[in-house]
Design a protein around this motif. Structure first.
Motif, PDB file in Angstrom:
ATOM      1  N   VAL A 143       0.834  -1.200   0.000  1.00 46.88           N
ATOM      2  CA  VAL A 143       0.000   0.000   0.000  1.00 46.88           C
ATOM      3  C   VAL A 143       0.871   1.252   0.000  1.00 46.88           C
ATOM      4  CG1 VAL A 143      -1.629   1.372   1.360  1.00 46.88           C
ATOM      5  CG2 VAL A 143      -2.002  -1.081   1.066  1.00 46.88           C
ATOM      6  N   GLU A 144       1.889   1.261   0.882  1.00 40.98           N
ATOM      7  CA  GLU A 144       2.789   2.409   0.943  1.00 40.98           C
ATOM      8  C   GLU A 144       3.512   2.614  -0.382  1.00 40.98           C
ATOM      9  OE1 GLU A 144       5.379   1.664   4.224  1.00 40.98           O
ATOM     10  OE2 GLU A 144       4.054   2.677   5.663  1.00 40.98           O
ATOM     11  N   GLN A 145       3.987   1.518  -0.969  1.00 41.93           N
ATOM     12  CA  GLN A 145       4.703   1.624  -2.225  1.00 41.93           C
ATOM     13  C   GLN A 145       3.766   2.011  -3.362  1.00 41.93           C
ATOM     14  OE1 GLN A 145       7.732  -1.587  -2.873  1.00 41.93           O
ATOM     15  NE2 GLN A 145       7.012  -2.293  -0.871  1.00 41.93           N
ATOM     16  N   THR A 146       2.511   1.581  -3.280  1.00 44.29           N
ATOM     17  CA  THR A 146       1.533   1.968  -4.285  1.00 44.29           C
ATOM     18  C   THR A 146       1.302   3.469  -4.269  1.00 44.29           C
ATOM     19  OG1 THR A 146       0.414  -0.163  -4.200  1.00 44.29           O
ATOM     20  CG2 THR A 146      -0.852   1.690  -5.041  1.00 44.29           C
ATOM     21  N   GLN A 147       1.238   4.050  -3.067  1.00 42.97           N
ATOM     22  CA  GLN A 147       1.063   5.494  -2.966  1.00 42.97           C
ATOM     23  C   GLN A 147       2.227   6.234  -3.622  1.00 42.97           C
ATOM     24  OE1 GLN A 147       0.647   5.935   1.261  1.00 42.97           O
ATOM     25  NE2 GLN A 147      -1.559   5.519   1.251  1.00 42.97           N
ATOM     26  N   ARG A 148       3.431   5.698  -3.441  1.00 42.10           N
ATOM     27  CA  ARG A 148       4.585   6.308  -4.105  1.00 42.10           C
ATOM     28  C   ARG A 148       4.515   6.085  -5.613  1.00 42.10           C
ATOM     29  NH1 ARG A 148       7.221   4.548   0.736  1.00 42.10           N
ATOM     30  NH2 ARG A 148       7.764   2.534  -0.160  1.00 42.10           N
ATOM     31  N   ALA A 149       3.983   4.922  -6.004  1.00 43.12           N
ATOM     32  CA  ALA A 149       3.850   4.639  -7.430  1.00 43.12           C
ATOM     33  C   ALA A 149       2.887   5.607  -8.098  1.00 43.12           C
ATOM     34  CB  ALA A 149       3.374   3.197  -7.641  1.00 43.12           C
ATOM     35  N   VAL A 150       1.801   5.945  -7.384  1.00 45.90           N
ATOM     36  CA  VAL A 150       0.840   6.908  -7.925  1.00 45.90           C
ATOM     37  C   VAL A 150       1.507   8.249  -8.186  1.00 45.90           C
ATOM     38  CG1 VAL A 150      -1.248   8.225  -7.423  1.00 45.90           C
ATOM     39  CG2 VAL A 150      -1.164   5.787  -6.887  1.00 45.90           C
ATOM     40  N   SER A 151       2.379   8.659  -7.244  1.00 50.58           N
ATOM     41  CA  SER A 151       3.077   9.924  -7.410  1.00 50.58           C
ATOM     42  C   SER A 151       4.025   9.894  -8.600  1.00 50.58           C
ATOM     43  CB  SER A 151       3.865  10.266  -6.139  1.00 50.58           C
ATOM     44  OG  SER A 151       4.941   9.354  -5.951  1.00 50.58           O
ATOM     45  N   ARG A 152       4.432   8.676  -9.019  1.00 52.16           N
ATOM     46  CA  ARG A 152       5.297   8.542 -10.186  1.00 52.16           C
ATOM     47  C   ARG A 152       4.495   8.386 -11.470  1.00 52.16           C
ATOM     48  NH1 ARG A 152       7.981   5.947  -6.004  1.00 52.16           N
ATOM     49  NH2 ARG A 152      10.221   6.347  -5.843  1.00 52.16           N
ATOM     50  N   GLY A 153       3.187   8.441 -11.368  1.00 54.35           N
ATOM     51  CA  GLY A 153       2.345   8.416 -12.550  1.00 54.35           C
ATOM     52  C   GLY A 153       1.936   7.041 -13.029  1.00 54.35           C
ATOM     53  N   ILE A 154       2.120   5.996 -12.203  1.00 48.19           N
ATOM     54  CA  ILE A 154       1.738   4.655 -12.617  1.00 48.19           C
ATOM     55  C   ILE A 154       0.210   4.510 -12.566  1.00 48.19           C
ATOM     56  CG2 ILE A 154       1.871   2.205 -12.014  1.00 48.19           C
ATOM     57  CD1 ILE A 154       4.669   2.684 -11.031  1.00 48.19           C
ATOM     58  N   LYS A 155      -0.344   3.947 -13.611  1.00 44.36           N
ATOM     59  CA  LYS A 155      -1.800   3.801 -13.715  1.00 44.36           C
ATOM     60  C   LYS A 155      -2.319   2.814 -12.681  1.00 44.36           C
ATOM     61  CE  LYS A 155      -5.378   2.631 -17.067  1.00 44.36           C
ATOM     62  NZ  LYS A 155      -5.616   2.161 -18.450  1.00 44.36           N
ATOM     63  N   MET A 156      -3.327   3.227 -11.921  1.00 41.78           N
ATOM     64  CA  MET A 156      -3.923   2.366 -10.908  1.00 41.78           C
ATOM     65  C   MET A 156      -5.332   1.946 -11.340  1.00 41.78           C
ATOM     66  SD  MET A 156      -1.757   1.802  -8.452  1.00 41.78           S
ATOM     67  CE  MET A 156      -0.340   1.777  -9.539  1.00 41.78           C
ATOM     68  N   LEU A 157      -6.091   1.452 -10.413  1.00 38.79           N
ATOM     69  CA  LEU A 157      -7.411   0.918 -10.716  1.00 38.79           C
ATOM     70  C   LEU A 157      -8.476   2.003 -10.666  1.00 38.79           C
ATOM     71  CD1 LEU A 157      -5.687  -1.308  -8.905  1.00 38.79           C
ATOM     72  CD2 LEU A 157      -7.754  -2.638  -9.236  1.00 38.79           C
ATOM     73  N   THR A 158      -9.487   1.861 -11.506  1.00 45.10           N
ATOM     74  CA  THR A 158     -10.626   2.780 -11.510  1.00 45.10           C
ATOM     75  C   THR A 158     -11.899   2.005 -11.831  1.00 45.10           C
ATOM     76  OG1 THR A 158     -10.295   3.312 -13.851  1.00 45.10           O
ATOM     77  CG2 THR A 158      -9.264   4.785 -12.236  1.00 45.10           C
ATOM     78  N   VAL A 159     -13.038   2.543 -11.417  1.00 42.05           N
ATOM     79  CA  VAL A 159     -14.334   1.998 -11.816  1.00 42.05           C
ATOM     80  C   VAL A 159     -14.772   2.746 -13.071  1.00 42.05           C
ATOM     81  CG1 VAL A 159     -16.742   1.652 -11.173  1.00 42.05           C
ATOM     82  CG2 VAL A 159     -14.948   1.434  -9.436  1.00 42.05           C
ATOM     83  N   PRO A 160     -14.936   2.073 -14.198  1.00 40.82           N
ATOM     84  CA  PRO A 160     -15.301   2.760 -15.443  1.00 40.82           C
ATOM     85  C   PRO A 160     -16.673   3.420 -15.350  1.00 40.82           C
ATOM     86  CG  PRO A 160     -14.490   0.541 -15.877  1.00 40.82           C
ATOM     87  CD  PRO A 160     -14.715   0.633 -14.400  1.00 40.82           C
TER      88      PRO A 160
ATOM     89  N   VAL B 108       9.233  -0.782  -6.678  1.00 41.69           N
ATOM     90  CA  VAL B 108       7.954  -0.096  -6.866  1.00 41.69           C
ATOM     91  C   VAL B 108       6.990  -1.046  -7.569  1.00 41.69           C
ATOM     92  CG1 VAL B 108       6.778   1.895  -7.876  1.00 41.69           C
ATOM     93  CG2 VAL B 108       9.146   2.114  -7.077  1.00 41.69           C
ATOM     94  N   PRO B 109       5.909  -1.452  -6.905  1.00 45.51           N
ATOM     95  CA  PRO B 109       4.969  -2.377  -7.544  1.00 45.51           C
ATOM     96  C   PRO B 109       4.231  -1.692  -8.688  1.00 45.51           C
ATOM     97  CG  PRO B 109       4.079  -1.589  -5.470  1.00 45.51           C
ATOM     98  CD  PRO B 109       5.483  -1.074  -5.548  1.00 45.51           C
ATOM     99  N   GLY B 110       4.059  -2.410  -9.765  1.00 43.85           N
ATOM    100  CA  GLY B 110       3.298  -1.884 -10.889  1.00 43.85           C
ATOM    101  C   GLY B 110       1.803  -2.037 -10.671  1.00 43.85           C
ATOM    102  N   GLY B 111       1.042  -1.540 -11.622  1.00 38.67           N
ATOM    103  CA  GLY B 111      -0.412  -1.611 -11.506  1.00 38.67           C
ATOM    104  C   GLY B 111      -0.930  -3.026 -11.455  1.00 38.67           C
TER     105      GLY B 111
END
Length: 313
Positions: free
Chosen positions: A10-27, A114-117
């Motif tokens: 979770v912590e690394q995901t938050q850092r990944a978001v700041s690096r612009g890595i695409k995360m999950l969304t509800v279409p 850094v974990p990817g999406g």
């Protein structure tokens, strides 16, 4: 400890978001028609996911028949988060899950995984993972890392983390692919991989359904819809060289017609190409013009005029 690992992710995901890595969304929910058979299959998939049973489904069918949109609308109607993984971008197995990055400041730096999406998605309960173009990988051996994730093992060892990461509860995997000689750059799907998926096949939307869809999705009036679908039917049933026209093609043509583009130009813009049987399309368009179905003189199209400033945004 798996709980500690998840907290770290979770912590690394938050850092990944700041690096612009695409995360999950509800279409977003859009106008989309689904057959009763496919509705039943999707409801079954939801029920299996809710019971934390293994759910992997491969959707096949010709290009433009709605494979990707079906997954989007499944997520939109069930409020499930979607992650789209483009298999063509996989350089190797490891690149799918994350990467090692150099972080730090003031002269103190260290490497960090850094974990990817994809890794974030499979560890998110009830997420939907769309493995797009599963038969078009950059490196076909990179698909091997999916095998343990898709079977009853439901886990994979990440060497950089020195941990075995488990697929979260209720995660659903969808794969899509186009098969056939017309699709350059694809490979046959390994039987071990194919065998891990249930199968669902889509095809072009029947005319009666297109008559319902075009006014709802595009806003095209009944007269233009009928004219368009008549032409599509003539092309697709041509005895000498039938032309496949996808649902996407019809929607794209209808969109141009809605903006008052003549149907001859609209069909040319969408259909004319190396794989669209140019001679058949041009012949039919000429017949339609000579029969009086168009009210304009197409010879005007070959005249040139000086470009002048137009109103814009």
């Amino acid at each position: 400890n798996y709980a500690i690992l998840l907290h770290s992710l979770v912590e690394q995901t938050q850092r990944a978001v700041s690096r612009g890595i695409k995360m999950l969304t509800v279409p977003k929910l859009k106008t989309f028609l689904v057959s009763k058979k496919h509705r039943m299959i999707l409801d079954m998939i939801t029920n299996m996911s809710n019971r934390d049973e293994i759910v992997n489904c491969c959707i096949t069918g010709p290009t433009g028949c709605g494979k990707t949109e079906l997954i989007h609308q499944y997520c939109a109607t069930t409020k499930r988060q979607l992650y789209i993984h483009d298999t063509a971008l996989d350089i190797d197995a490891g690149s799918r899950f994350g990467f090692t990055d150099l972080v730090g400041e003031n002269g103190s730096q260290h490497t960090e995984y850094v974990p990817g999406g994809f890794l974030t998605a499979i560890t998110t309960p009830y997420a939907v993972v769309h493995i797009s173009e599963i038969n078009r990988p950059e490196n076909e051996k990179s698909l091997n890392s999916l095998l343990s994730i898709l079977d009853d093992t439901r886990a994979i060892y990440i060497n950089e983390l020195k941990e075995t990461v488990k697929v979260a509860k209720g995660v659903t995997f969808f794969a899509t692919l186009n098969e056939g000689y017309d699709y350059i750059g694809t490979i046959p799907v390994d039987e071990a991989l194919r065998g891990r998926f249930y199968k669902m096949e889509l095809g072009p939307l029947p005319r009666a359904n297109m008559e319902l869809l075009l006014p709802l999705k595009v806003g095209l009036n009944a007269e233009k819809s009928t004219q368009l679908l008549d032409l599509v039917e003539k092309l697709s049933t041509n005895t000498q060289e039938p032309v496949y026209i996808s649902t996407r093609d019809v929607i794209n043509i209808a969109t141009l017609l809605k903006h008052d583009l003549p149907i001859i130009i609209a069909l040319e813009m969408v259909l004319l190409g190396a794989k669209k049987a140019n001679n058949v399309v041009e012949s039919l368009l000429l017949q339609e013009h000579l029969s009086g179905n168009e009210t304009f003189d197409s010879s005007d199209f070959n005249k040139y005029e000086l470009m002048t400033q137009r109103s814009g945004v």
